[in-house]
Scaffold this motif. Structure first.
Motif, PDB file in Angstrom:
ATOM      1  N   ALA A 162       7.329  69.341  -0.856  1.00  0.00           N
ATOM      2  CA  ALA A 162       7.136  68.420   0.269  1.00  0.00           C
ATOM      3  C   ALA A 162       7.833  67.083   0.013  1.00  0.00           C
ATOM      4  O   ALA A 162       8.589  66.590   0.853  1.00  0.00           O
ATOM      5  CB  ALA A 162       5.643  68.211   0.502  1.00  0.00           C
ATOM      6  N   ILE A 169       7.368  58.604  -6.077  1.00  0.00           N
ATOM      7  CA  ILE A 169       6.646  58.435  -7.350  1.00  0.00           C
ATOM      8  C   ILE A 169       6.016  59.778  -7.713  1.00  0.00           C
ATOM      9  O   ILE A 169       5.289  60.369  -6.899  1.00  0.00           O
ATOM     10  CB  ILE A 169       5.509  57.388  -7.222  1.00  0.00           C
ATOM     11  N   GLY A 192       4.338  63.796 -12.796  1.00  0.00           N
ATOM     12  CA  GLY A 192       4.900  64.650 -13.837  1.00  0.00           C
ATOM     13  C   GLY A 192       6.280  64.198 -14.276  1.00  0.00           C
ATOM     14  O   GLY A 192       6.880  63.304 -13.673  1.00  0.00           O
ATOM     15  N   GLY A 243       6.342  70.127  -8.665  1.00  0.00           N
ATOM     16  CA  GLY A 243       4.923  70.170  -8.281  1.00  0.00           C
ATOM     17  C   GLY A 243       4.243  71.415  -8.828  1.00  0.00           C
ATOM     18  O   GLY A 243       4.303  71.701 -10.032  1.00  0.00           O
ATOM     19  N   TRP A 267       5.012  74.372  -9.021  1.00  0.00           N
ATOM     20  CA  TRP A 267       5.824  75.331  -9.770  1.00  0.00           C
ATOM     21  C   TRP A 267       6.346  74.724 -11.063  1.00  0.00           C
ATOM     22  O   TRP A 267       6.931  75.416 -11.880  1.00  0.00           O
ATOM     23  CB  TRP A 267       6.942  75.881  -8.883  1.00  0.00           C
ATOM     24  N   ASP A 270       3.015  84.521  -3.786  1.00  0.00           N
ATOM     25  CA  ASP A 270       2.586  85.710  -3.062  1.00  0.00           C
ATOM     26  C   ASP A 270       3.003  85.669  -1.592  1.00  0.00           C
ATOM     27  O   ASP A 270       2.468  86.412  -0.768  1.00  0.00           O
ATOM     28  CB  ASP A 270       1.088  86.003  -3.252  1.00  0.00           C
ATOM     29  N   ILE A 271       3.966  84.824  -1.295  1.00  0.00           N
ATOM     30  CA  ILE A 271       4.681  84.898  -0.005  1.00  0.00           C
ATOM     31  C   ILE A 271       6.085  85.399  -0.342  1.00  0.00           C
ATOM     32  O   ILE A 271       6.661  85.007  -1.358  1.00  0.00           O
ATOM     33  CB  ILE A 271       4.773  83.508   0.658  1.00  0.00           C
ATOM     34  N   ALA A 298      -6.372  65.388  -4.390  1.00  0.00           N
ATOM     35  CA  ALA A 298      -5.322  64.453  -4.815  1.00  0.00           C
ATOM     36  C   ALA A 298      -5.393  63.140  -4.041  1.00  0.00           C
ATOM     37  O   ALA A 298      -5.074  62.069  -4.579  1.00  0.00           O
ATOM     38  CB  ALA A 298      -3.944  65.097  -4.625  1.00  0.00           C
TER      39      ALA A 298
HETATM   40  P1  FAD Z   1       2.752  70.184  -5.003  1.00  0.00           P
HETATM   41  O1  FAD Z   1       3.714  71.216  -5.361  1.00  0.00           O
HETATM   42  O2  FAD Z   1       1.352  70.331  -5.446  1.00  0.00           O
HETATM   43  O3  FAD Z   1       3.344  68.805  -5.504  1.00  0.00           O
HETATM   44  C1  FAD Z   1       2.584  67.628  -5.445  1.00  0.00           C
HETATM   45  C2  FAD Z   1       3.090  66.701  -6.508  1.00  0.00           C
HETATM   46  O4  FAD Z   1       2.447  65.453  -6.346  1.00  0.00           O
HETATM   47  C3  FAD Z   1       2.782  67.162  -7.923  1.00  0.00           C
HETATM   48  O5  FAD Z   1       3.957  67.232  -8.671  1.00  0.00           O
HETATM   49  C4  FAD Z   1       1.843  66.110  -8.466  1.00  0.00           C
HETATM   50  O6  FAD Z   1       2.086  65.853  -9.843  1.00  0.00           O
HETATM   51  C5  FAD Z   1       2.178  64.918  -7.616  1.00  0.00           C
HETATM   52  N1  FAD Z   1       1.088  63.974  -7.452  1.00  0.00           N
HETATM   53  C6  FAD Z   1      -0.165  64.222  -6.987  1.00  0.00           C
HETATM   54  N2  FAD Z   1      -0.883  63.085  -6.964  1.00  0.00           N
HETATM   55  C7  FAD Z   1      -0.073  62.113  -7.414  1.00  0.00           C
HETATM   56  C8  FAD Z   1      -0.241  60.721  -7.620  1.00  0.00           C
HETATM   57  N3  FAD Z   1      -1.387  60.097  -7.354  1.00  0.00           N
HETATM   58  N4  FAD Z   1       0.811  60.011  -8.101  1.00  0.00           N
HETATM   59  C9  FAD Z   1       2.001  60.614  -8.374  1.00  0.00           C
HETATM   60  N5  FAD Z   1       2.209  61.938  -8.205  1.00  0.00           N
HETATM   61  C10 FAD Z   1       1.172  62.673  -7.726  1.00  0.00           C
HETATM   62  N6  FAD Z   1       1.679  78.496  -1.499  1.00  0.00           N
HETATM   63  C11 FAD Z   1       2.222  79.499  -0.776  1.00  0.00           C
HETATM   64  O7  FAD Z   1       2.582  79.294   0.387  1.00  0.00           O
HETATM   65  N7  FAD Z   1       2.380  80.732  -1.330  1.00  0.00           N
HETATM   66  C12 FAD Z   1       2.003  80.995  -2.606  1.00  0.00           C
HETATM   67  O8  FAD Z   1       2.142  82.110  -3.077  1.00  0.00           O
HETATM   68  C13 FAD Z   1       1.429  79.967  -3.385  1.00  0.00           C
HETATM   69  N8  FAD Z   1       1.048  80.189  -4.654  1.00  0.00           N
HETATM   70  C14 FAD Z   1       0.484  79.178  -5.364  1.00  0.00           C
HETATM   71  C15 FAD Z   1       0.079  79.430  -6.661  1.00  0.00           C
HETATM   72  C16 FAD Z   1      -0.526  78.425  -7.403  1.00  0.00           C
HETATM   73  C17 FAD Z   1      -0.938  78.681  -8.810  1.00  0.00           C
HETATM   74  C18 FAD Z   1      -0.759  77.175  -6.808  1.00  0.00           C
HETATM   75  C19 FAD Z   1      -1.441  76.083  -7.572  1.00  0.00           C
HETATM   76  C20 FAD Z   1      -0.372  76.917  -5.515  1.00  0.00           C
HETATM   77  C21 FAD Z   1       0.268  77.910  -4.780  1.00  0.00           C
HETATM   78  N9  FAD Z   1       0.698  77.704  -3.479  1.00  0.00           N
HETATM   79  C22 FAD Z   1       1.275  78.703  -2.761  1.00  0.00           C
HETATM   80  C23 FAD Z   1       0.542  76.402  -2.848  1.00  0.00           C
HETATM   81  C24 FAD Z   1       1.647  75.440  -3.325  1.00  0.00           C
HETATM   82  O9  FAD Z   1       0.984  74.319  -3.790  1.00  0.00           O
HETATM   83  C25 FAD Z   1       2.598  75.124  -2.191  1.00  0.00           C
HETATM   84  O10 FAD Z   1       3.230  76.314  -1.765  1.00  0.00           O
HETATM   85  C26 FAD Z   1       3.693  74.117  -2.500  1.00  0.00           C
HETATM   86  O11 FAD Z   1       4.273  74.294  -3.748  1.00  0.00           O
HETATM   87  C27 FAD Z   1       3.152  72.714  -2.335  1.00  0.00           C
HETATM   88  O12 FAD Z   1       4.170  71.784  -2.458  1.00  0.00           O
HETATM   89  P2  FAD Z   1       3.793  70.245  -2.320  1.00  0.00           P
HETATM   90  O13 FAD Z   1       5.027  69.491  -2.586  1.00  0.00           O
HETATM   91  O14 FAD Z   1       3.099  70.011  -1.038  1.00  0.00           O
HETATM   92  O15 FAD Z   1       2.688  69.992  -3.424  1.00  0.00           O
END
Ligand code: FAD
Length: 530
Positions: A14, A32, A35, A40, A42, A53-54, A384
């Motif tokens: 995102a 910011i 990690g 995130g 992955w 699993d998609i 979060a």
């Molecule tokens: P994230 O990938 O969670 O990234 C958020 C980032 O924000 C992280 O790097 C974190 O360190 C950072 N962050 C958080 N708070 C703060 C802060 N206060 N200050 C600074 N940095 C911060 N989705 C699917 O659709 N299909 C799947 O099969 C699937 N499998 C998954 C398996 C697992 C084990 C997990 C945990 C999740 C899975 N998901 C799946 C959901 C997955 O989270 C999303 O698909 C997608 O990767 C989310 O991306 P994102 O950028 O929104 O969030």
């Protein structure tokens, strides 16, 4: 003038896309990330067997046709290293890293009505101002840490699935315990079973898991690439943000099918594999009879895989409707229990009492281990955001959300101006292919920021009435479904003290897009702009 136009928190899928979109449009944007690397979910979840699993052709960015064409997924369901490679490739391809501050956590946000700016505070002690803040902090990024009695006393090695050592762990010949049988637990158990000396699984609630039938996808990938834009258009209007190999076709209603067709439809979906089993009937999560049939079929297929009927029964979910908790996708999970060196401890019969220096005591028996793996889940969707001290005047977002999140469209919360959430609570989010939902939110937020800029506006927030209506809508939709009948993380049930409300918007990605598009076309109806 603020130090930055926009601050994005998080560099997962995102945050990276949000940075790319805003930078292209000339917004001064800073990301910011807590990690040390992009990715995130992955990046953090490097446990053995971690896999999406998609399907890969769906779980990827759609914003750039060239990126779509140049990247070659190897498997139907991509493993974590391949997804992380992809995210790194994206970060490099669009030169994103130069605007990301790594190893830094946002700890506080305070809104100033005089300047209409947020002051962002970090764990490194830095403070800077930003007109807008976009929380791309992830729905499953804050792990729960159950307070197991005596965990710190364990003399062996303890690993959490969400923070697996980058260099890996050699479990060959070790006596290993795994606590937790959600998706991460299942994947870990299946991956490590062939190498460990012995494996003991501590299960609180059995999961419904559908076989993945994972395979190489050269032909499928080539076919999808030939018409990727049209393919994506279809996915965006589905309920789950992915087509399940069925194109735009809606699943049939249970009551419209005769008995034989019901069975053959379940069999077809099960044998095809994957989460799309839950799309067997349109009303699978609406009609208890439809749900019972799908659940019973799944239970029979699960039982058939396990040799010992007593163990099979323990592994068979019965206490909640199928798909009302996140379903799992497995590759030989249940067959693991046919190995002589694998034991299942059902915590409903043998409650976990404490950890000791040698192992775990459950049901009055102490079992000894070299390694304990904890796969105990996440403080989903709100974890979060609540971890940051988000303040406007004398109120914090945490206080406002004490009885459950209150948002408009899952994008903003009234009285917290200029703060957006990507895939926030009360949006389809975790009920969908997250890539579809992430791209929709990022595009929607970006369009709104351009709209504001074009008008010289400096402040936006939802009207309280619009928010109240959306909260009611979200709850009403959830109450039409079977989702609230499961003590799931969708309901906040896995976190002690967390208010039990259904967190995502359950009417689906397609319906949500139509609402979101309509609100934007109507001049951002329900938002106050100044
Ligand atoms: P994230 O990938 O969670 O990234 C958020 C980032 O924000 C992280 O790097 C974190 O360190 C950072 N962050 C958080 N708070 C703060 C802060 N206060 N200050 C600074 N940095 C911060 N989705 C699917 O659709 N299909 C799947 O099969 C699937 N499998 C998954 C398996 C697992 C084990 C997990 C945990 C999740 C899975 N998901 C799946 C959901 C997955 O989270 C999303 O698909 C997608 O990767 C989310 O991306 P994102 O950028 O929104 O969030």
């Amino acid at each position: 003038m603020a130090d930055h136009d926009v601050t994005v928190i998080g560099a997962g899928f995102a945050g990276l896309y949000q940075l790319h979109r805003l930078r292209e449009l000339g917004f001064d944007t800073r990301v910011i990330e807590a990690g040390p690397e992009v990715g995130g979910t992955w990046y953090w979840n490097r446990y053995p067997g971690a896999r999406c699993d998609i399907e890969s052709v769906e779980y990827s960015y759609s914003f750039d046709p060239q990126l779509e064409q140049e990247w070659n997924w190897t498997e139907r369901y991509a493993a974590q290293p391949e997804i992380l490679d992809y995210i790194r490739h994206v970060a490099d391809r669009y030169d994103l890293r130069r605007d990301i501050t790594f190893d830094t956590r946002v700890t506080a946000l305070e809104f100033d009505d005089a300047t209409n700016e947020w002051t962002v505070g970090t764990d490194g002690g830095e403070r800077f101002t930003s007109r807008f803040v976009i929380a791309a902090t992830g729905c499953l990024s804050v792990p729960t840490r159950p307070e197991f009695d005596g965990l710190e006393n364990f003399g062996g090695d303890t690993y959490w699935t969400w923070d697996w050592p980058e260099q890996g762990v050699d479990l060959t010949g070790k006596r290993v315990a795994v606590v937790g049988t959600g998706s991460s637990g299942l994947q870990t158990i299946t991956a490590i079973a062939p190498v460990v000396g012995s494996l003991t699984v501590f299960q609180r609630t059995p999961s419904y898991a559908v076989p993945a039938h994972n395979h190489a996808i050269d032909d499928l990938l080539a076919e999808v690439k030939r018409h990727y834009p049209e393919f994506r258009q279809v996915s965006r209007l589905t309920r789950g943000g992915a087509q399940c190999g069925e194109g735009a076709a809606l699943p049939p209603f249970f009551e419209d099918l005769d008995d034989g067709t019901v069975t053959s439809e379940l069999e077809r979906r099960w044998d095809n594999g994957g989460l799309c089993y839950q799309q067997s009937f349109f009303d699978l999560l609406l009609d208890p009879d439809a749900n019972d049939r799908a659940a019973e079929y799944a239970r029979a297929r699960i039982r058939a895989k396990v040799n010992d009927p007593v163990v099979a029964e323990k592994l068979t979910p019965r206490s909640y409707p199928i798909a009302a908790k996140r379903m799992c996708v497995d590759t030989g999970y249940f067959e693991v229990y046919n190995q002589d060196n694998v034991e299942l401890v059902d915590l409903r019969e043998e409650p976990l009492a404490r950890f000791t220096e040698r192992g775990i005591v459950a049901g009055g028996t102490e079992r000894e281990f070299d390694v304990i793996v904890l796969a105990t889940g996440y403080d989903a969707m709100t974890g979060a955001l609540n971890a940051i001290d988000i303040r406007h005047g004398d109120r914090t977002l945490r206080e406002k959300w004490a009885d459950g999140p209150r948002t408009y469209l899952g994008l903003m919360s009234a009285d917290f101006p200029n703060l957006f959430t990507v895939t926030g609570p009360q949006s389809p989010s975790v009920l969908s292919n997250m890539m579809t939902s992430i791209e929709y939110h990022v595009d929607w937020i970006t369009d709104l920021l351009v709209h504001l800029r074009d008008r010289g506006a400096v402040r936006v927030e939802p009207e309280v009435e619009a928010e109240d209506n959306w909260v009611n809508t979200t709850n009403d939709v959830a109450d039409l479904t079977l989702f609230p009948q499961a003590a799931s993380w969708y309901m906040g049930a896995n976190v002690p003290g967390k208010r039990r409300v259904f967190l995502p918007f359950a009417a689906g990605v397609g319906a949500y897009k139509q609402i979101g598009d309509g609100i934007a076309v109507a001049g951002y109806h329900g938002f106050e702009v100044a």
